[in-house]
Design a protein around this motif. Structure first.
Motif, PDB file in Angstrom:
ATOM      1  N   ASN A  57       5.023 -19.442   1.326  1.00 58.68           N
ATOM      2  CA  ASN A  57       4.999 -20.640   2.350  1.00 58.68           C
ATOM      3  C   ASN A  57       3.682 -21.146   1.938  1.00 58.68           C
ATOM      4  O   ASN A  57       2.624 -20.923   2.013  1.00 58.68           O
ATOM      5  N   TYR A  58       3.810 -22.591   1.407  1.00 61.73           N
ATOM      6  CA  TYR A  58       3.022 -23.392   1.061  1.00 61.73           C
ATOM      7  C   TYR A  58       2.573 -24.343   2.090  1.00 61.73           C
ATOM      8  O   TYR A  58       3.194 -24.833   2.968  1.00 61.73           O
ATOM      9  N   GLU A  59       1.352 -24.859   2.051  1.00 54.90           N
ATOM     10  CA  GLU A  59       0.529 -25.590   2.817  1.00 54.90           C
ATOM     11  C   GLU A  59       0.171 -26.919   2.098  1.00 54.90           C
ATOM     12  O   GLU A  59      -0.256 -26.801   0.932  1.00 54.90           O
ATOM     13  N   PRO A 106      15.430 -37.950   0.669  1.00 55.82           N
ATOM     14  CA  PRO A 106      14.828 -38.631  -0.105  1.00 55.82           C
ATOM     15  C   PRO A 106      13.870 -37.968  -1.111  1.00 55.82           C
ATOM     16  O   PRO A 106      13.778 -38.288  -2.191  1.00 55.82           O
ATOM     17  N   ARG A 107      12.938 -36.953  -0.435  1.00 54.83           N
ATOM     18  CA  ARG A 107      11.931 -36.468  -0.922  1.00 54.83           C
ATOM     19  C   ARG A 107      12.519 -35.389  -1.922  1.00 54.83           C
ATOM     20  O   ARG A 107      12.023 -35.324  -3.163  1.00 54.83           O
ATOM     21  N   GLN A 125      16.738 -23.166  -2.446  1.00 54.95           N
ATOM     22  CA  GLN A 125      16.960 -21.937  -1.635  1.00 54.95           C
ATOM     23  C   GLN A 125      15.915 -21.436  -0.909  1.00 54.95           C
ATOM     24  O   GLN A 125      15.625 -21.024   0.173  1.00 54.95           O
ATOM     25  N   ARG A 126      14.788 -21.445  -1.572  1.00 57.12           N
ATOM     26  CA  ARG A 126      13.596 -20.859  -1.014  1.00 57.12           C
ATOM     27  C   ARG A 126      13.011 -21.699  -0.075  1.00 57.12           C
ATOM     28  O   ARG A 126      12.434 -21.274   0.920  1.00 57.12           O
ATOM     29  N   GLY A 127      12.948 -23.020  -0.036  1.00 58.02           N
ATOM     30  CA  GLY A 127      12.714 -24.091   0.912  1.00 58.02           C
ATOM     31  C   GLY A 127      13.453 -23.934   2.064  1.00 58.02           C
ATOM     32  O   GLY A 127      13.064 -24.041   3.001  1.00 58.02           O
ATOM     33  N   LYS A 160      12.170 -27.479   2.387  1.00 62.78           N
ATOM     34  CA  LYS A 160      11.886 -26.776   3.742  1.00 62.78           C
ATOM     35  C   LYS A 160      11.645 -28.014   4.896  1.00 62.78           C
ATOM     36  O   LYS A 160      12.131 -27.910   6.045  1.00 62.78           O
ATOM     37  N   GLY A 161      11.125 -29.065   4.453  1.00 61.96           N
ATOM     38  CA  GLY A 161      10.844 -30.187   5.466  1.00 61.96           C
ATOM     39  C   GLY A 161      12.020 -31.113   5.920  1.00 61.96           C
ATOM     40  O   GLY A 161      12.181 -31.452   6.897  1.00 61.96           O
ATOM     41  N   GLY A 162      12.943 -31.219   4.865  1.00 64.95           N
ATOM     42  CA  GLY A 162      14.093 -32.172   5.189  1.00 64.95           C
ATOM     43  C   GLY A 162      15.536 -31.620   5.023  1.00 64.95           C
ATOM     44  O   GLY A 162      16.377 -32.399   4.853  1.00 64.95           O
TER      45      GLY A 162
END
Length: 249
Positions: free
Chosen positions: A81-83, A47-48, A71-73, A37-39
């Motif tokens: 949605n995770y925090e 890298p993460r 695919q969810r990300g 989700k972030g990258g």
């Protein structure tokens, strides 16, 4: 090596994590999802995500599970949605603790982490209260009988490792986070089995615990790691290996 790293190594060696296989898969799926989700979903450029996928493969997670988590990300599949939340606090004897959480319910996570601390002789601190004591490093633990010091030192020098430490019955390779993947791959290519290989947080100073405080600290670590929302727990405790061995029985 910190007591927490010794603790992780002992549990890996004894297979004590096998009983928590479902929890491990859940944690890894969450990490893959939040990384994608972030990258983005391409591990070559993220890298993460690449590190998370390697960790999942090391635990023999099926490729289809990894694909769905990515695919969810990226939003190709519907997902939760995770925090991300990071807690800092203190355990018995003033031990520093960082607890990283991925949750879909912030209030639940805060309440559960706070309860685990208070029930086991710890207390939460302010943001930044202990993080300055830690730095991110790659750690690879190898049993003494699996390789010689010269073999491992050659890998460390040739593939960008930082240090090689004698930790009693194991060798510990230390790397910078961005070198961990290459060093771990070189160890594997040399046919050397590892008992632990991960990017983690390593403390600059350690607090030695004995007796009641040591037992209470192990209970606190276990209580935090058992929480569904908790991804990682880092600390700077140290204790005798015999006490740690006994705690896994």
């Amino acid at each position: 090596m910190s007591g927490h790293s010794k603790w992780a190594t002992i549990k890996h060696k004894k297979g004590a994590l096998d009983a928590k296989r479902g929890k491990i898969f859940t944690r890894l799926i969450k990490e893959i999802t939040i990384a994608a989700k972030g990258g983005g979903g391409d591990p070559d450029g993220n890298p993460r995500l690449r590190t998370a996928i390697l960790a999942a493969k090391a635990e023999n997670m099926p490729a289809e599970n990894i694909k769905r988590a990515i695919q969810r990300g990226t939003g190709e599949l519907e997902g939760v949605n995770y925090e991300e939340i990071s807690f800092e606090g203190y355990g018995p004897g003033g031990v520093a603790i960082i607890c990283e959480v991925l949750t879909d319910n912030r209030n639940r996570a805060v309440a559960e982490v706070r309860f685990a601390f208070s029930k086991n002789g710890g207390n939460l601190g302010e943001t930044g209260s202990v993080r300055f004591m830690f730095s991110k490093k790659g750690l690879i633990a190898v049993e003494k009988g699996a390789a010689t010091e010269d073999q491992l030192m050659s890998i460390v020098l040739e593939h960008g490792g930082e240090d090689l430490n004698d930790e009693g019955d194991t060798w510990e390779i230390v790397t910078e986070p961005n070198a961990h993947e290459a060093v771990a791959a070189a160890v594997k290519a040399a046919g050397i089995a590892t008992v632990m290989s991960e990017v983690t947080m390593v403390a600059s100073t350690y607090t030695k615990l004995e007796g009641t405080a040591a037992n209470q600290m192990i209970r606190l670590i276990d209580a935090l790691e058992d929480l569904d929302d908790v991804q990682n727990v880092y600390s700077n405790f140290d204790m005798d290996a015999d006490e740690m061995e006994a705690a896994t029985k």
